[in-house]
Design a protein around this motif. Structure first.
Motif, mmCIF file in Angstrom:
data_model
loop_
_atom_site.group_PDB
_atom_site.id
_atom_site.type_symbol
_atom_site.label_atom_id
_atom_site.label_comp_id
_atom_site.label_asym_id
_atom_site.label_seq_id
_atom_site.Cartn_x
_atom_site.Cartn_y
_atom_site.Cartn_z
ATOM 1 N N ASN A 67 0.813 -1.216 0.000
ATOM 2 C CA ASN A 67 0.000 0.000 0.000
ATOM 3 C C ASN A 67 0.849 1.272 0.000
ATOM 4 O OD1 ASN A 67 -3.027 -0.620 0.180
ATOM 5 N ND2 ASN A 67 -2.142 -2.078 1.635
ATOM 6 N N HIS A 68 2.097 1.124 -0.399
ATOM 7 C CA HIS A 68 2.978 2.266 -0.687
ATOM 8 C C HIS A 68 3.235 3.160 0.526
ATOM 9 C CE1 HIS A 68 2.314 0.951 -4.782
ATOM 10 N NE2 HIS A 68 1.016 1.174 -4.663
ATOM 11 N N VAL A 69 3.414 2.545 1.682
ATOM 12 C CA VAL A 69 3.838 3.312 2.853
ATOM 13 C C VAL A 69 5.262 3.808 2.609
ATOM 14 C CG1 VAL A 69 4.452 3.130 5.299
ATOM 15 C CG2 VAL A 69 2.318 2.118 4.464
ATOM 16 N N ASP A 70 5.479 5.098 2.827
ATOM 17 C CA ASP A 70 6.805 5.681 2.595
ATOM 18 C C ASP A 70 7.735 5.489 3.786
ATOM 19 O OD1 ASP A 70 6.349 6.997 -0.047
ATOM 20 O OD2 ASP A 70 4.805 8.053 1.098
ATOM 21 N N VAL A 71 7.182 5.635 4.994
ATOM 22 C CA VAL A 71 7.968 5.447 6.212
ATOM 23 C C VAL A 71 7.136 4.603 7.170
ATOM 24 C CG1 VAL A 71 9.187 6.549 8.116
ATOM 25 C CG2 VAL A 71 9.018 7.726 5.909
ATOM 26 N N LEU A 72 7.747 3.545 7.703
ATOM 27 C CA LEU A 72 7.028 2.632 8.585
ATOM 28 C C LEU A 72 7.683 2.583 9.959
ATOM 29 C CD1 LEU A 72 4.896 0.372 9.065
ATOM 30 C CD2 LEU A 72 6.607 -1.259 8.215
ATOM 31 N N PHE A 73 6.869 2.807 10.986
ATOM 32 C CA PHE A 73 7.291 2.617 12.369
ATOM 33 C C PHE A 73 6.509 1.434 12.922
ATOM 34 C CE2 PHE A 73 7.917 7.079 11.463
ATOM 35 C CZ PHE A 73 9.135 7.378 12.058
ATOM 36 N N THR A 74 7.189 0.501 13.567
ATOM 37 C CA THR A 74 6.500 -0.641 14.171
ATOM 38 C C THR A 74 6.799 -0.660 15.661
ATOM 39 O OG1 THR A 74 8.313 -2.223 13.796
ATOM 40 C CG2 THR A 74 6.709 -1.927 12.016
ATOM 41 N N PHE A 75 5.784 -1.057 16.437
ATOM 42 C CA PHE A 75 5.892 -0.926 17.891
ATOM 43 C C PHE A 75 5.332 -2.154 18.597
ATOM 44 C CE2 PHE A 75 3.681 0.376 21.857
ATOM 45 C CZ PHE A 75 4.810 0.672 22.617
ATOM 46 N N GLY A 76 5.971 -2.513 19.701
ATOM 47 C CA GLY A 76 5.452 -3.575 20.552
ATOM 48 C C GLY A 76 6.209 -4.876 20.409
ATOM 49 N N GLU A 77 5.645 -5.914 21.019
ATOM 50 C CA GLU A 77 6.336 -7.200 21.068
ATOM 51 C C GLU A 77 6.479 -7.857 19.700
ATOM 52 O OE1 GLU A 77 2.034 -8.053 22.565
ATOM 53 O OE2 GLU A 77 3.453 -6.380 22.497
ATOM 54 N N HIS A 78 5.665 -7.415 18.732
ATOM 55 C CA HIS A 78 5.759 -7.980 17.379
ATOM 56 C C HIS A 78 6.278 -6.954 16.374
ATOM 57 C CE1 HIS A 78 3.882 -11.769 18.455
ATOM 58 N NE2 HIS A 78 2.943 -11.107 19.099
ATOM 59 N N ALA A 79 6.977 -5.942 16.872
ATOM 60 C CA ALA A 79 7.527 -4.917 15.981
ATOM 61 C C ALA A 79 8.470 -5.524 14.952
ATOM 62 C CB ALA A 79 8.254 -3.847 16.801
ATOM 63 N N ALA A 80 9.278 -6.495 15.374
ATOM 64 C CA ALA A 80 10.257 -7.093 14.466
ATOM 65 C C ALA A 80 9.581 -7.823 13.311
ATOM 66 C CB ALA A 80 11.164 -8.050 15.235
ATOM 67 N N GLU A 81 8.494 -8.552 13.597
ATOM 68 C CA GLU A 81 7.798 -9.283 12.535
ATOM 69 C C GLU A 81 7.124 -8.327 11.549
ATOM 70 O OE1 GLU A 81 7.639 -10.118 15.805
ATOM 71 O OE2 GLU A 81 7.055 -12.223 16.071
ATOM 72 N N LEU A 82 6.533 -7.241 12.064
ATOM 73 C CA LEU A 82 5.941 -6.241 11.173
ATOM 74 C C LEU A 82 7.006 -5.664 10.243
ATOM 75 C CD1 LEU A 82 3.697 -4.394 13.788
ATOM 76 C CD2 LEU A 82 2.830 -5.520 11.729
ATOM 77 N N ALA A 83 8.147 -5.317 10.817
ATOM 78 C CA ALA A 83 9.237 -4.750 10.023
ATOM 79 C C ALA A 83 9.784 -5.766 9.027
ATOM 80 C CB ALA A 83 10.346 -4.266 10.953
ATOM 81 N N GLU A 84 9.929 -7.005 9.471
ATOM 82 C CA GLU A 84 10.451 -8.054 8.590
ATOM 83 C C GLU A 84 9.542 -8.263 7.385
ATOM 84 O OE1 GLU A 84 11.294 -12.886 8.655
ATOM 85 O OE2 GLU A 84 11.168 -11.784 10.560
ATOM 86 N N GLY A 85 8.233 -8.254 7.628
ATOM 87 C CA GLY A 85 7.294 -8.435 6.526
ATOM 88 C C GLY A 85 7.405 -7.331 5.497
ATOM 89 N N ALA A 86 7.541 -6.087 5.968
ATOM 90 C CA ALA A 86 7.657 -4.955 5.046
ATOM 91 C C ALA A 86 8.936 -5.045 4.221
ATOM 92 C CB ALA A 86 7.617 -3.647 5.833
ATOM 93 N N CYS A 87 10.036 -5.347 4.884
ATOM 94 C CA CYS A 87 11.324 -5.417 4.181
ATOM 95 C C CYS A 87 11.366 -6.585 3.203
ATOM 96 C CB CYS A 87 12.464 -5.515 5.187
ATOM 97 S SG CYS A 87 12.692 -4.014 6.174
ATOM 98 N N SER A 88 10.740 -7.704 3.571
ATOM 99 C CA SER A 88 10.730 -8.861 2.673
ATOM 100 C C SER A 88 9.929 -8.582 1.408
ATOM 101 C CB SER A 88 10.151 -10.086 3.393
ATOM 102 O OG SER A 88 8.761 -9.923 3.630
ATOM 103 N N ALA A 89 9.002 -7.605 1.495
ATOM 104 C CA ALA A 89 8.190 -7.243 0.331
ATOM 105 C C ALA A 89 8.840 -6.141 -0.500
ATOM 106 C CB ALA A 89 6.800 -6.804 0.783
ATOM 107 N N GLY A 90 9.995 -5.647 -0.042
ATOM 108 C CA GLY A 90 10.722 -4.671 -0.843
ATOM 109 C C GLY A 90 10.905 -3.303 -0.234
#
Length: 467
Positions: free
Chosen positions: A391-414
């Motif tokens: 969905n073309h998020v330009d800057v992503l902040f992830t927070f909480g105990e699952h912040a790493a998984e949220l970030a990993e998913g975004a980076c794995s998608a490009g």
């Protein structure tokens, strides 16, 4: 408001009278000593025992605050001049008393609403759609469980011409109990998605639990069926009474035509109601809200409200706080406060809605962890991270105990790693977001209720000011 003779209560709830009071007519109910004085001059106090508290320890305080009767589930000293009713379960007794009070208004229609997403917004739209009938009793806030729904019912008075009751759940069997209390004439299941999986484990089980609404309803009622949701469609097909379907399918009674987005402020919608095209301007964005509006229209039609009056009410309905709530900061940053709760489907809907809207600057998403997703939680968070990139998020902040998984998913998608920031520290998140956002940016803030993502928004308001 509930009015009942004190001597009747034990019979209604299947309890026994253990103390005699002096005030015969009880008015209103509370489970909280802090609100007793606001209920009436002669309320019933229901003592509930939870994992971390026991209201039986507050009976003296309750009487000091005005209670004229108390309902208890364990042995306790009843203050003098106060009625005492002993039951096996205070919560069950609360429900039985509420069911009795609802039946005193059996000619007044009730709309019951449940679903994984959109319950509260749909409730607000239904209230708007029915407003031409007169005063509407409706669920306040999160008063939608086995304690909150009865307390809502106890507010019912002779002035009300309809009731709109939201039904929440965390375990199987709860929607059945709420339906038995509310005895709805119209039922809406907005959708069935991955939520409450920590207890229910699979979406199949979620569907069965939500489906208790249709299964428990009277057969002379009407169910409003989301034809785009296979689970709701199946549940609707099993209901023996009247069905009103809505969605995009050819067999829908209320069928989507087309929509025009007005940014994040509103959208113009065209759809048909039993073959007649109608127009509606919604004061909220997003296709998920189009579906909510069509469901609300179906509920109004089921209760005989003219379509034009229903649409007029929906167009002016009051959106809930922290549900795609827009906030313009003095710095030129626009914040979308969608902090009330989150699951994978509502995350995807929010991301898509903001992405599709025109904006002057960047799309910044601040996503908190999602709770109650069970053993697939890690996978679900990675999927939401991928949704952020899609969905073309330009800057992503992830927070909480699952912040790493949220970030990993975004980076794995490009998504570039330099555009992703993750943390479990709210103070660090506040500082980082404040240092990054700038005029023209649209900042979506969303996460599960337990993440309290509104803390970030409060900080941005404090530091940047509100326009």
């Amino acid at each position: 408001m509930l009015m009942v003779e004190a001597t009747q209560i034990a019979d209604i709830v299947g309890g026994r009278l253990v103390a005699k009071g002096v005030v015969n007519t009880i008015e209103g109910v509370s489970t909280d000593t802090r609100t007793l004085a606001d209920v009436s001059k002669a309320p019933l106090f229901v003592a509930i025992k939870g994992p971390h508290f026991d209201a039986h320890e507050l009976l003296g305080k309750a009487v000091e605050c005005g209670a004229k009767a108390v309902l208890i589930e364990s042995d306790a000293a009843i203050p003098s001049d106060c009625w005492g009713i002993r039951v096996d379960s205070s919560v069950d007794a609360l429900g039985k008393l509420a069911a009795w009070w609802r039946q005193q208004f059996s000619q007044v229609p009730v709309v019951g609403i449940t679903g994984s997403n959109g319950k509260s917004t749909t409730k607000q739209m239904v209230v708007g759609a029915l407003q031409s009938l007169g005063a509407i009793l409706a669920t306040d806030g999160n008063f939608n469980n086995l304690i909150g729904l009865p307390l809502t019912v106890f507010r019912w008075g002779a002035e009300h011409r309809a009731a709109v009751l939201e039904m929440g759940m965390s375990a199987a069997g709860e929607i059945q109990q709420l339906t038995e209390i509310a005895n709805p004439d119209v039922g809406i299941i907005t959708n069935v998605t991955a939520a409450h999986l920590d207890l229910l484990r699979t979406v199949d089980q979620v569907a069965l639990a939500k489906g208790e609404l249709f299964k428990t309803m009277r057969t002379d009622g009407t169910v409003i069926v989301n034809a785009e949701d296979p689970w709701v469609n199946k549940l609707g097909n099993a209901y023996p009474g009247r069905k009103i379907r809505y969605g995009m399918q050819d067999n829908c009674d209320i069928r989507f035509g087309h929509m025009t987005s007005n940014g994040l402020e509103s959208l113009d919608l065209v759809f048909s109601v039993f073959g007649k095209n109608v127009e509606l301007q919604l004061p909220v964005p997003g296709f998920h809200n189009v579906m909510n509006a069509m469901a609300a229209t179906g509920a109004a039609v089921a209760l005989g409200v003219p379509v034009e009056k229903a649409l007029s009410g929906i167009s002016s309905f009051t959106p809930m706080k922290m549900r795609m709530e827009r906030l313009q900061l003095a710095s030129g940053v626009q914040v979308i406060n969608d902090c009330y709760n989150a699951n994978p489907v509502s995350m995807a809907a929010a991301l898509h809605t903001v992405s599709a809207a025109k904006r002057a600057g960047r799309f910044v998403a601040v996503l908190g962890s999602m709770r109650e997703l069970g053993p697939d939680s890690s996978t679900k968070h990675k999927e939401v991270g991928r949704d952020a990139q899609v969905n073309h998020v330009d800057v992503l902040f992830t927070f909480g105990e699952h912040a790493a998984e949220l970030a990993e998913g975004a980076c794995s998608a490009g998504m570039s790693l330099e555009h992703v920031f993750q943390t479990e520290d709210m103070e660090m998140l506040k500082k980082k977001v404040l240092s990054v956002v700038k005029a023209g940016d649209v900042v979506l803030v969303k996460g599960s209720r337990g993440m309290k993502m509104e803390r970030l928004i409060d900080h941005l308001k404090s530091e940047m000011g509100v326009d």
